[in-house]
Each structure stands twice: as C-alpha cells, then as structure tokens.
Scaffold this motif. Structure first.
Motif, PDB file in Angstrom:
ATOM      1  N   ARG B 182      35.231  13.427  14.630  1.00  0.00           N
ATOM      2  CA  ARG B 182      34.748  12.826  15.878  1.00  0.00           C
ATOM      3  C   ARG B 182      34.297  11.370  15.678  1.00  0.00           C
ATOM      4  O   ARG B 182      34.086  10.654  16.661  1.00  0.00           O
ATOM      5  N   ARG B 183      34.175  10.955  14.458  1.00  0.00           N
ATOM      6  CA  ARG B 183      33.774   9.562  14.240  1.00  0.00           C
ATOM      7  C   ARG B 183      34.946   8.620  14.478  1.00  0.00           C
ATOM      8  O   ARG B 183      34.768   7.433  14.698  1.00  0.00           O
ATOM      9  N   ARG B 185      37.965   7.111  16.545  1.00  0.00           N
ATOM     10  CA  ARG B 185      38.295   6.935  17.951  1.00  0.00           C
ATOM     11  C   ARG B 185      39.617   7.633  18.301  1.00  0.00           C
ATOM     12  O   ARG B 185      39.724   8.302  19.338  1.00  0.00           O
ATOM     13  N   HIS B 187      40.991  10.193  16.949  1.00  0.00           N
ATOM     14  CA  HIS B 187      40.793  11.647  17.001  1.00  0.00           C
ATOM     15  C   HIS B 187      40.136  12.055  18.315  1.00  0.00           C
ATOM     16  O   HIS B 187      40.534  13.027  18.951  1.00  0.00           O
ATOM     17  N   ARG B 188      39.106  11.296  18.715  1.00  0.00           N
ATOM     18  CA  ARG B 188      38.399  11.602  19.963  1.00  0.00           C
ATOM     19  C   ARG B 188      39.351  11.484  21.145  1.00  0.00           C
ATOM     20  O   ARG B 188      39.397  12.353  22.015  1.00  0.00           O
ATOM     21  N   ASP B 189      40.121  10.408  21.153  1.00  0.00           N
ATOM     22  CA  ASP B 189      41.038  10.169  22.277  1.00  0.00           C
ATOM     23  C   ASP B 189      42.083  11.275  22.380  1.00  0.00           C
ATOM     24  O   ASP B 189      42.337  11.808  23.461  1.00  0.00           O
ATOM     25  N   SER B 191      41.905  14.280  21.215  1.00  0.00           N
ATOM     26  CA  SER B 191      41.278  15.564  21.560  1.00  0.00           C
ATOM     27  C   SER B 191      41.106  15.718  23.064  1.00  0.00           C
ATOM     28  O   SER B 191      41.085  16.819  23.590  1.00  0.00           O
ATOM     29  N   GLU B 192      40.919  14.590  23.736  1.00  0.00           N
ATOM     30  CA  GLU B 192      40.779  14.659  25.199  1.00  0.00           C
ATOM     31  C   GLU B 192      42.129  14.602  25.885  1.00  0.00           C
ATOM     32  O   GLU B 192      42.391  15.317  26.849  1.00  0.00           O
ATOM     33  N   PRO B 207      36.798  21.008  14.336  1.00  0.00           N
ATOM     34  CA  PRO B 207      36.324  19.784  13.682  1.00  0.00           C
ATOM     35  C   PRO B 207      36.594  19.781  12.176  1.00  0.00           C
ATOM     36  O   PRO B 207      36.686  20.835  11.555  1.00  0.00           O
TER      37      PRO B 207
END
Lengths: 501, 248
Positions: B182-183, B185, B187-189, B191-192, B207
């Motif tokens: 999650r650190r 960007r 990966h976060r993008d 995931s959404e 995670p």
C-alpha cells in the motif's frame, strides 16, 4: 487393540503428565465441555450407525457427526442454541441426518459435561500424527458420573502412528481398555438403551406356553409403548408419537379381540370400550397430521399452491383444536384409569389354559376364512362399504400374523405378510383417497361459508376431482389384487403355516 | 463437491499461500476440504508439515494403479486433508499424456472423492501445460493471483484466453491482486482500478505482509495463527467473495 482407555482414579489427576512423559505430545487448551447427543425418539441415527453431538465450550460450539466407533465424519461450527432439524447448517451432516430422520424430530437424548483436554501426538517435523482426548470425569444429567477416559483419535494416513499410541497407553499402569465407548457409558448411566427400543411389541412365543401368559406379556409391552409415546404426543414433538400411539392402541384392540375366551369377558368388553374411546380421541388429530404432511404433494397434483393457502390455514387451525382436545383426553382421569387398570387387569396372566399355538392356529384359520369370504364377493361393482370391510378383515389378519408370527416359520410368515401387504396397500389407497375427498368437500363448504375467494373453491374442486380419480384408480385395482392374493399359492401358504409344525 | 484451483501462469505470486489459507478457511466453516498439492516444489505440503511423498509417485495416481484416497494425509486441522506433492509431479504432463483423454483425467480422479469432500483446492504449478489444462477443465473456480504491475491486465487477458480455449465447460474465474504494497502508488491505484473495471477481479487485495512470509516459518496458514492480522482478514474476505462468485 482398544482405542479408548479407562483411566484409574489413582492416575486420574496426573493423567496428562503421565501421557506427556510417555509420548511426544503437545497439550491444547483445557476446556469444560457440555455435550448433547441428539437423535430421534426411535434412535434412527444410532440405528444407522451415527452419532450426532453438540459440543458447547465457553467461546465456541460444534456440531459433530461420527460413526459408532468414534470416527469423525464432519465437524461444523454452530451456535450454542439447541440443535433442531431445521437449524442444521448446510453440509454433509444436514444431508445425512435429514435423510435418516424423515418426519421425526431431532431431540436431545442425553446431556453430559466435564473437562476435556486434547493432546496432539507429534511425529517428524512436529506434525500431529494422532490425538489423545482426555475426557472426564463426566457428569451425566439424570445419571451417575462416568470416570476419566483417554480416547485415541487416529488421523487419516497415520493409522500406524495411532496404533503405536494405543500400544503405549496399553502398557501404562492405570490405563485399561474401555469395554464400551464413552457414548454408550453415558447412555447407560442415563438409563437409556437404544438397542432395546421398540415401536411395536417384540414377540417370541414358545408354542406350548399358556395362551394367558402370551396375552399378558403382549399387553404389558403394548402398555409400555403407549406410555412411551404419551409425552411426545402431548408436546407435539413430532407427528410420529401420535402415529405410534394410535397404532399401538389399534394393535391392543386387535389383541383384546383375539383374547376372546382367554380374558374374562366382562373385563375384555370394558377395555374394548375404553380403547375405542382412546382410538376415537386420536383419529381427528392424526387425520389432520397426515393431511398437512402430504399437503405439498397433494397440492402439486392440481398446480394451485397459492389458491389453496386458505385450506392449509384452515387445516392448521383445525389441527390445533384437535390436538388440544386430544391433550385433554390424555390428561384426563379416564385415560389414567385406563392405564392403571390395564396394568392391573390385562397385563397379568390368568390361570394356565390352552397352549398359545392352539389358539394361534384356530384364530389364523378363522381370520383367513373371514378375509376369503369378503374377498370372494368383491367385484368391480361392489359398494365402498364392502371394500372397507375387506380392509378391516385384512388388518385383523395382519395383526394376527404379527402377534403369533413367531410360532410359525420365519420364511412363511414374512411371505404371508408381504403378500397381504400388497393387498392392504391398494385397500388403504382407496380408503385414504375417499376420506380425503370427503373432507375436502366438507372443508370447501366451510370455507365457502367463511367467504373464501372463488379461486380457492375452484382449486378445491380440482383437488376433490383429483382425489376421486385416485380413488377410482385404486378401486379398479382391488379385484385384481384380490385375485393375486387369493391364488392357490397363498392358500397353500396359509394352510401350511397352521399344519407344518 | 466444488473444485477450486489456485492457478497462475507465473510463479512466486502467492498462489500456494492463497491455496493454503483458502483451504483452511473452508475447513473452518465446517466443509470437508482436500488440498491437492500438484506443484512438485511441494510448498503447500511443506506448510502443512506433511512428507512430500506419494507411494508409487504421480504415475501410480494418474494411471489409477493407486487409489487417490490411499494417498490422502490428514493435516493438523479439523476437516482439512492433504494430497501431498511428490517430486515425480514434475513429469505430470508426460504421465497425463500417456492416458486416454488426458485433460479429463484429473477431474475423473477427483470424482472418486466426491462423497468424502465438499471442497477440493488444487495448488497448481505455474505453467501453461497439459496439467494446467486438466486443472482448468476439472475446476469450478479458478482463483488467480495477480501481482500489481503494468502488465497485470495483459496477464489477466492471457488467463481468460487460456480458460476460454480449454475444452469442456469453462470454470468461473476470480483473479485477485496479491502482494500489494500500500505504500506504492501503482499498487494502490491498481487495487482500486482493476476490480472496478473487471468483474472477474476480486475487490479484496492480499497485502504484502511479513506474517504471510512467516507462514513458512510457522508452517501453518496465517489465518490459523494470526486471525486478526490484515492479511488474514484479506484472505477471509477473498474466500467470501470466491464463495459468492462460484456458489461454494
């Protein structure tokens, strides 16, 4: 080699330490566990070789299905509330249990509680290769406590390891092989004996015993079966209690009839009246039970489940009222007096008279003749009353075969019963369809007066028509079935039965 | 009996950890579960402390010379059994190829277990081969880990094509993002973005977590010993999604 051990009281407190010294084990958390064994009143799960247990611990509870040797089939998490057939979670337990219990209720048969500690026996790489379950002392509700046990649970693919653990325990002083599994000990402590459960009398007569003794013994068993079903009928635990009660009363009436000339005539006559009263009390409730049990099936034939909902509600209302009336009868002084007198006057053998075999031969011959006389007059044009009369005589013959059956060869008896059953099935189908058709008509009149929707009344018309067709179809088969039953083979079978000893 | 295959074309993406955790969760819910470790590396077998050895090897099982049931080993957990890996599984392609209708063979073998298990989880070796074809053909659900990367969508497309081209009825596919940091960007993008854009991508992402790595040290699924850890919660959510997705 035993896989369950009784642990001596002297070893008891240090049992886990002793096991830890003897084997490479890892102890899991120590729990106090309440165990409830569920089964039907007639032990359908036990008879099928299954045990259903509800294990309740402080923070978790489980539903465990296993075989009688303790081999686990399934273990599922479940709430703490009492288990019922309806609350079983999806899965193999539910599938197997529901298939076996049918319409019977799942009842808590015995409750026990006590400490439980599981020890994992470790193999190479610290893999669990067997478990030792140390249980007890176990407190049994309404029974004596059961002492400490150590049970070995084998794990699939590690049978040799489990056998090794058994050998180790067997060699430890104070550990002795258990004569029976814990479940059996708990049942015995609670005074329960599933293997000796009977829903009908277990009759094994020696031909020369006095007939009075045979009748007294049978009537004693019949009274016990009635008593065994009263509580479940009163509480409406399931519909089979009333069914078994009613069938037992019917059997008793038949036995009393067969006892003509054996039991004092005044006594016999007075109990005949009382038992008829009892049978009458059960009729309406049972009819409505049958109606509602088969309602979905019945409705499916006329494809009108929604329209017939008012009929279902009406049947349910009627059933409630009928059961209330039945309960009043079962709690009445008249019923208590019947049971009391039954014990004193019917369940006691009078002075020795004729041997039972003579009476059996005589009664069977006469019953056969009565059936034959009615059957021979049956044609496709015979009125319904003649069919009903034949049905009653067949029932009488069936009860005689059940009652005196042990006196005759097992093969002949079972063939005679199965041949008779074929005839009875069609006569029963005719009678049931007629009774249901008449009640559908009566209920339709009632519902019409109560302002039921036209769609309901039309659907009931279709239902009545369907029942008429069923009755006609059964009626058309009666003469053929009679011809089959009355063939030479069966005539010789009955003749042989009473002369072949 | 429902068959779930934990499968990926690529190795080292969290396939075995997913198989082990999902199998444990199914068993915990009361289902009778068999985990078949088809990967000759034997990761799942190691995690459950079972010896990676099948008497007679893969040949005996595939040919039917040895009953699959005889090779089953209980795990340390209730309701969860394991069919261990064997080094001979490296030749499973050849062994299957020697059979009639090779892509149906695994499914046929598993049919014999239908009365004993409610769920079978297959932990498959990463490859595109006859074995993976057989697995896809036998499975009701393919659970596919995806590492969040610019090429994830391409991997997903390849997987879809592979499933679509396999013979027989196609299983459901549920891909999920694995080893998500999650650190980062990206990966976060992803995931959404991926679950929103693709119906066959789970909303749950697993995670990147040290507890997952510790499974190899503890030798047990993380859901069994760190029930409230974010990774355990994620596996639980993933399994809930998978059950809904494939009606398990």
């Amino acid at each position: 080699m035993a896989d369950e051990f009784v642990v001596d009281e002297a070893v008891g407190p240090s049992c886990v330490e002793v096991l830890t010294d003897a084997l490479p084990v890892r102890g899991d958390v120590h729990h106090t566990e309440r165990r409830v064994w569920f089964d039907t009143h007639d032990w359908r799960l036990f008879r099928a070789g299954l045990l259903l247990e509800h294990h309740v611990r402080k923070r978790e509870s489980w539903l465990v299905l296993s075989d009688l040797e303790g081999q686990r089939i399934s273990r599922q998490p479940i709430g703490r509330a009492a288990v019922t057939a309806q609350s079983l979670p999806d899965g193999v337990t539910r599938d197997r249990v529901l298939e076996l219990i049918g319409v019977r209720a799942l009842l808590p048969r015995v409750v026990a509680s006590g400490p439980v500690q599981v020890l994992s026996v470790l193999g190479p790489e610290e893999k669990t290769v067997a478990r030792i379950v140390v249980e007890g002392p176990t407190t049994v509700r309404d029974g004596a406590p059961v002492g400490l046990r150590a049970r070995i649970e084998s794990l699939r693919g590690y049978d040799k390891d489990a056998a090794k653990v058994c050998r180790t325990l067997d060699a430890i002083p104070g550990f002795g092989p258990a004569k029976e599994p814990l479940f059996e000990s708990v049942l015995r402590a609670a005074g329960l004996h599933p293997r000796s459960f009977r829903s009908k009398p277990d009759l094994e007569f020696i031909p020369r015993i006095p007939v009075t003794q045979a009748f007294a013994g049978t009537l004693t068993q019949l009274r016990e079966i009635v008593l065994d079903n009263v509580e479940g009928t009163l509480r409406q635990l399931d519909t089979e209690f009333l069914h078994d009660l009613r069938v037992t009363v019917r059997r008793t009436r038949a036995v009393l009839k067969f006892a003509h000339g054996t039991i004092d005539e005044d006594i016999r006559a007075s109990y005949a009246v009382e038992l008829k009263w009892l049978a009458d009390q059960t009729s309406l409730s049972r009819d409505l039970d049958v109606y509602l049990l088969g309602f979905e099936d019945l409705v499916s034939h006329v494809n009108a489940s929604g329209e017939l909902e008012p009929l279902r509600r009406q049947l349910t209302r009627h059933r409630k009222t009928a059961h209330a009336a039945l309960n009043r009868a079962l709690r009445s002084e008249r019923f208590a007096a019947l049971l009391d007198g039954w014990q004193r006057e019917l369940a006691v053998a009078g002075p020795a008279e004729r041997p039972v075999i003579e009476v059996a031969d005589d009664q069977l011959s006469r019953a056969w003749k009565r059936v034959a006389k009615r059957g021979d007059t049956i044609t496709d044009a015979s009125p319904a009353e003649a069919v009903h009369d034949l049905r009653k005589r067949c029932k009488e013959l069936r009860y005689l075969l059940e009652f005196f059956g042990s006196l005759y060869g097992a093969d002949a008896r079972s063939e005679a019963v199965s041949e008779l059953k074929l005839l009875q099935d069609i006569l029963g189908e005719f009678q049931d369809a007629e009774a249901q058709r008449i009640s559908v008509h009566q209920y339709a009149v009632e519902l019409a007066k109560a302002g039921a929707p036209p769609a309901t009344l039309i659907a009931m018309g279709r239902l009545e028509h369907h029942l008429q067709l069923r009755q006609d179809a059964a009626r058309a088969e009666v003469a053929d079935r009679w011809q089959r039953f009355n063939r030479k083979h069966n005539q010789r079978l009955y003749a042989r039965m009473v002369t072949s000893r | 009996m429902r068959i779930v295959a934990s499968y990926s074309i690529k190795g080292g993406v969290g396939k075995t950890t997913a198989a082990a955790n999902v199998a444990w969760l199914a068993a915990e819910s009361g289902q009778r579960v068999l985990l078949w470790d088809l990967d000759p590396q034997g990761g799942a077998t190691y995690l459950f402390r079972v010896r990676p050895k099948v008497k007679g090897g893969g040949e005996a099982l595939v040919s039917g010379r040895r009953d699959l049931r005889d090779a089953v080993k209980a795990s340390d957990f209730d309701n969860l059994d394991l069919l261990p890996s064997d080094f001979s599984y490296r030749n499973l392609d050849l062994l299957l190829d020697a059979q009639k209708k090779p892509t149906r063979r695994l499914g046929r073998l598993l049919d014999s277990m239908a009365d004993e298990y409610d769920v079978v989880v297959l932990d498959c070796a990463p490859s595109v081969s006859l074995v993976s074809e057989g697995i896809v053909r036998a499975a009701d659900l393919v659970l596919a880990p995806l590492v969040p990367a610019p090429l994830s969508v391409r991997t997903l497309d390849q997987l879809r094509s592979f499933i679509a081209e396999a013979k027989g009825p196609a299983p459901d596919l549920l891909a999920f993002l694995s080893m998500v940091d999650r650190r980062r960007r990206l990966h976060r993008d992803l995931s959404e973005q991926l679950p929103n854009e693709h119906q066959d991508v789970a909303a749950t992402a697993i995670p990147m977590a040290s507890v997952v790595e510790q499974m190899g040290v503890r030798r047990a699924p993380v859901v069994a010993w760190a029930r409230t850890a974010p990774a355990s919660v994620a596996y639980r959510n993933l399994w809930d999604e998978a059950r809904l997705h494939a009606k398990i």
